[in-house]
Design a protein around this motif. Structure first.
Motif, PDB file in Angstrom:
ATOM      1  N   UNK A   1     -10.200  -5.927  -3.055  1.00  0.00           N
ATOM      2  CA  UNK A   1      -9.369  -6.315  -2.251  1.00  0.00           C
ATOM      3  C   UNK A   1      -9.967  -5.839  -1.002  1.00  0.00           C
ATOM      4  N   UNK A   2     -10.033  -6.433   0.436  1.00  0.00           N
ATOM      5  CA  UNK A   2     -10.529  -5.813   1.377  1.00  0.00           C
ATOM      6  C   UNK A   2      -9.487  -5.378   2.344  1.00  0.00           C
ATOM      7  N   UNK A   3      -9.154  -3.899   2.313  1.00  0.00           N
ATOM      8  CA  UNK A   3      -8.464  -3.527   3.201  1.00  0.00           C
ATOM      9  C   UNK A   3      -8.438  -3.417   4.631  1.00  0.00           C
ATOM     10  N   UNK A   4      -7.328  -3.536   5.522  1.00  0.00           N
ATOM     11  CA  UNK A   4      -7.267  -3.244   6.891  1.00  0.00           C
ATOM     12  C   UNK A   4      -8.067  -1.975   7.205  1.00  0.00           C
ATOM     13  N   UNK A   5      -8.906  -2.014   8.296  1.00  0.00           N
ATOM     14  CA  UNK A   5      -9.422  -0.735   9.042  1.00  0.00           C
ATOM     15  C   UNK A   5      -8.433   0.524   8.627  1.00  0.00           C
ATOM     16  N   UNK A   6      -9.084   1.590   8.009  1.00  0.00           N
ATOM     17  CA  UNK A   6      -8.262   2.794   8.032  1.00  0.00           C
ATOM     18  C   UNK A   6      -7.729   3.120   6.702  1.00  0.00           C
ATOM     19  N   UNK A   7      -7.493   2.243   5.893  1.00  0.00           N
ATOM     20  CA  UNK A   7      -7.043   2.185   4.751  1.00  0.00           C
ATOM     21  C   UNK A   7      -7.918   2.671   3.615  1.00  0.00           C
ATOM     22  N   UNK A   8      -7.729   3.592   2.733  1.00  0.00           N
ATOM     23  CA  UNK A   8      -8.508   4.169   1.922  1.00  0.00           C
ATOM     24  C   UNK A   8      -8.046   3.908   0.680  1.00  0.00           C
ATOM     25  N   UNK A   9      -8.731   3.267  -0.408  1.00  0.00           N
ATOM     26  CA  UNK A   9      -8.113   3.022  -1.511  1.00  0.00           C
ATOM     27  C   UNK A   9      -8.622   3.768  -2.511  1.00  0.00           C
ATOM     28  N   UNK A  10      -7.673   4.140  -3.467  1.00  0.00           N
ATOM     29  CA  UNK A  10      -7.778   5.324  -4.590  1.00  0.00           C
ATOM     30  C   UNK A  10      -7.341   4.681  -6.013  1.00  0.00           C
ATOM     31  N   UNK A  11      -6.687   3.843  -5.781  1.00  0.00           N
ATOM     32  CA  UNK A  11      -6.063   3.328  -7.239  1.00  0.00           C
ATOM     33  C   UNK A  11      -5.494   2.008  -6.914  1.00  0.00           C
ATOM     34  N   UNK A  12      -5.185   1.310  -8.110  1.00  0.00           N
ATOM     35  CA  UNK A  12      -5.056  -0.122  -7.666  1.00  0.00           C
ATOM     36  C   UNK A  12      -4.326  -0.680  -8.912  1.00  0.00           C
TER      37      UNK A  12
ATOM     38  N   UNK B   1      -3.102  -8.971   4.403  1.00  0.00           N
ATOM     39  CA  UNK B   1      -3.990  -8.792   3.082  1.00  0.00           C
ATOM     40  C   UNK B   1      -3.521  -9.482   2.089  1.00  0.00           C
TER      41      UNK B   1
ATOM     42  N   UNK C   1      -5.536   8.712   7.526  1.00  0.00           N
ATOM     43  CA  UNK C   1      -6.840   8.740   7.214  1.00  0.00           C
ATOM     44  C   UNK C   1      -7.561   9.182   8.855  1.00  0.00           C
TER      45      UNK C   1
ATOM     46  N   UNK D   1       0.786  -1.222   0.013  1.00  0.00           N
ATOM     47  CA  UNK D   1      -0.088   0.094   0.053  1.00  0.00           C
ATOM     48  C   UNK D   1       0.845   1.211  -0.078  1.00  0.00           C
TER      49      UNK D   1
ATOM     50  N   UNK E   1      -0.152  -3.536  -6.171  1.00  0.00           N
ATOM     51  CA  UNK E   1       0.095  -2.197  -5.220  1.00  0.00           C
ATOM     52  C   UNK E   1      -1.217  -1.379  -5.279  1.00  0.00           C
ATOM     53  N   UNK E   2      -1.604  -1.227  -3.915  1.00  0.00           N
ATOM     54  CA  UNK E   2      -2.717  -0.077  -3.811  1.00  0.00           C
ATOM     55  C   UNK E   2      -2.314   1.255  -3.456  1.00  0.00           C
ATOM     56  N   UNK E   3      -3.034   2.222  -3.949  1.00  0.00           N
ATOM     57  CA  UNK E   3      -2.599   3.555  -3.522  1.00  0.00           C
ATOM     58  C   UNK E   3      -3.883   4.224  -2.910  1.00  0.00           C
ATOM     59  N   UNK E   4      -3.544   5.267  -1.976  1.00  0.00           N
ATOM     60  CA  UNK E   4      -4.445   5.852  -1.367  1.00  0.00           C
ATOM     61  C   UNK E   4      -4.086   6.473  -0.141  1.00  0.00           C
ATOM     62  N   UNK E   5      -4.919   6.340   0.810  1.00  0.00           N
ATOM     63  CA  UNK E   5      -4.413   6.927   2.227  1.00  0.00           C
ATOM     64  C   UNK E   5      -4.332   5.850   3.234  1.00  0.00           C
ATOM     65  N   UNK E   6      -3.464   5.994   3.964  1.00  0.00           N
ATOM     66  CA  UNK E   6      -3.212   4.733   5.080  1.00  0.00           C
ATOM     67  C   UNK E   6      -3.680   5.321   6.272  1.00  0.00           C
ATOM     68  N   UNK E   7      -3.746   4.200   7.026  1.00  0.00           N
ATOM     69  CA  UNK E   7      -4.653   4.265   8.458  1.00  0.00           C
ATOM     70  C   UNK E   7      -4.256   5.644   9.288  1.00  0.00           C
TER      71      UNK E   7
END
Lengths: 138, 138
Positions: free
Chosen positions: B114-125, A109, A137, A95, A128-134
């Motif tokens: 993909x189910x990410x852990x709590x708090x992670x927000x996906x924007x791209x993959x 995961x 966020x 991530x 590889x996922x991109x976004x906002x980490x815990x």
DNA sequence: TGATGTTTGCAATTCTGTTGCATGCGCTAC
DNA sequence: GTAGCGCATGCAACAGAATTGCAAACATCA
């Protein structure tokens, strides 16, 4: 802790040296995956090539794995310590946080199975996922 | 065909020029994703930087997407033409063939959720598989 | 035509990854 | 102990990819 570091090196079949202890220790302290350049900066004044070769050695012995998160530079992260487990070719998701620019392993995961079209044979996979980490966020 | 190429450029909001036509035409002919260096070779004698900037322009306008297949150099491939569809942030799988060294888009092979852990927000993959492609495995 | 903005080509720089070579250090065999 | 050996390290150097700056060419529009 140096003893722990050395033990881990030996467990991986790597002869402990000052440089290797240093690099491994740094990786252990670091929560996220880091690039060669970052390691070099963090351990200054060490030689880039030496760190590079140290990482290669670690990688060969499955102590670290490299991640290509699309930032241009490869990142390195410690492999899970579950020695006896399935030989995981990085089967977990990585991530990249667009906010803090760090790359994390999400060891719990796993990459879902992908059904490829007829004729394609899979040998390796990276997700590889991109976004906002815990942390960002929260 | 040049007319088609220009139409496509205009549809993407890009002013057609000789160089852009050339690059887009080459990408259309090409079945796989190609790197800047390959494009430069294929279109010689063009300027590398101009091709580079052309690709950046295309990318900004969602005409192409870049793929990082781990070979060190980014590859570029045309986006699907389904204009009205879901804004796909490259939701398809990419496949790098270890045999012929080419990188393909598999537009019909979507990346599983993909189910990410709590708090992670996906924007791209991005999911890159490596193995043997249909042509090489035949 | 002249002014303006975009596109292109060239030079040059940065950064990453990598190799070669010489030195240094530790270990083993005599 | 020391001579020889192999691995680790540090330095120099290189290749390739990505990127920026600048100036010339070109298109556009008043």
């Amino acid at each position: 802790m140096i003893a722990d570091v050395e033990k881990r090196l030996e467990a991986a079949g790597i002869k402990p040296t000052a440089m290797r202890n240093l690099v491994l220790e740094y990786l252990l302290k670091q929560g996220s995956a880091i690039s060669l350049a970052e390691l070099e900066r963090g351990l200054a004044p060490v030689d880039r090539v030496t760190v590079y070769r140290t990482l290669k050695t670690f990688e060969e012995h499955c102590l670290v794995h490299s991640i290509n998160d699309g930032t241009g530079a490869a990142k390195y992260a410690l492999c899970q310590e579950d020695s006896g487990e399935v030989r995981h070719h990085d089967l977990h998701v990585h991530f990249y946080c667009n906010s803090c620019k760090e790359t994390f392993c999400l060891p719990k995961t796993l990459i879902p199975a992908v059904v490829l079209p007829q004729g394609f044979i899979s040998e390796e996979v990276s997700l590889v996922m991109k976004g906002v980490c815990e942390r960002c966020s929260a």
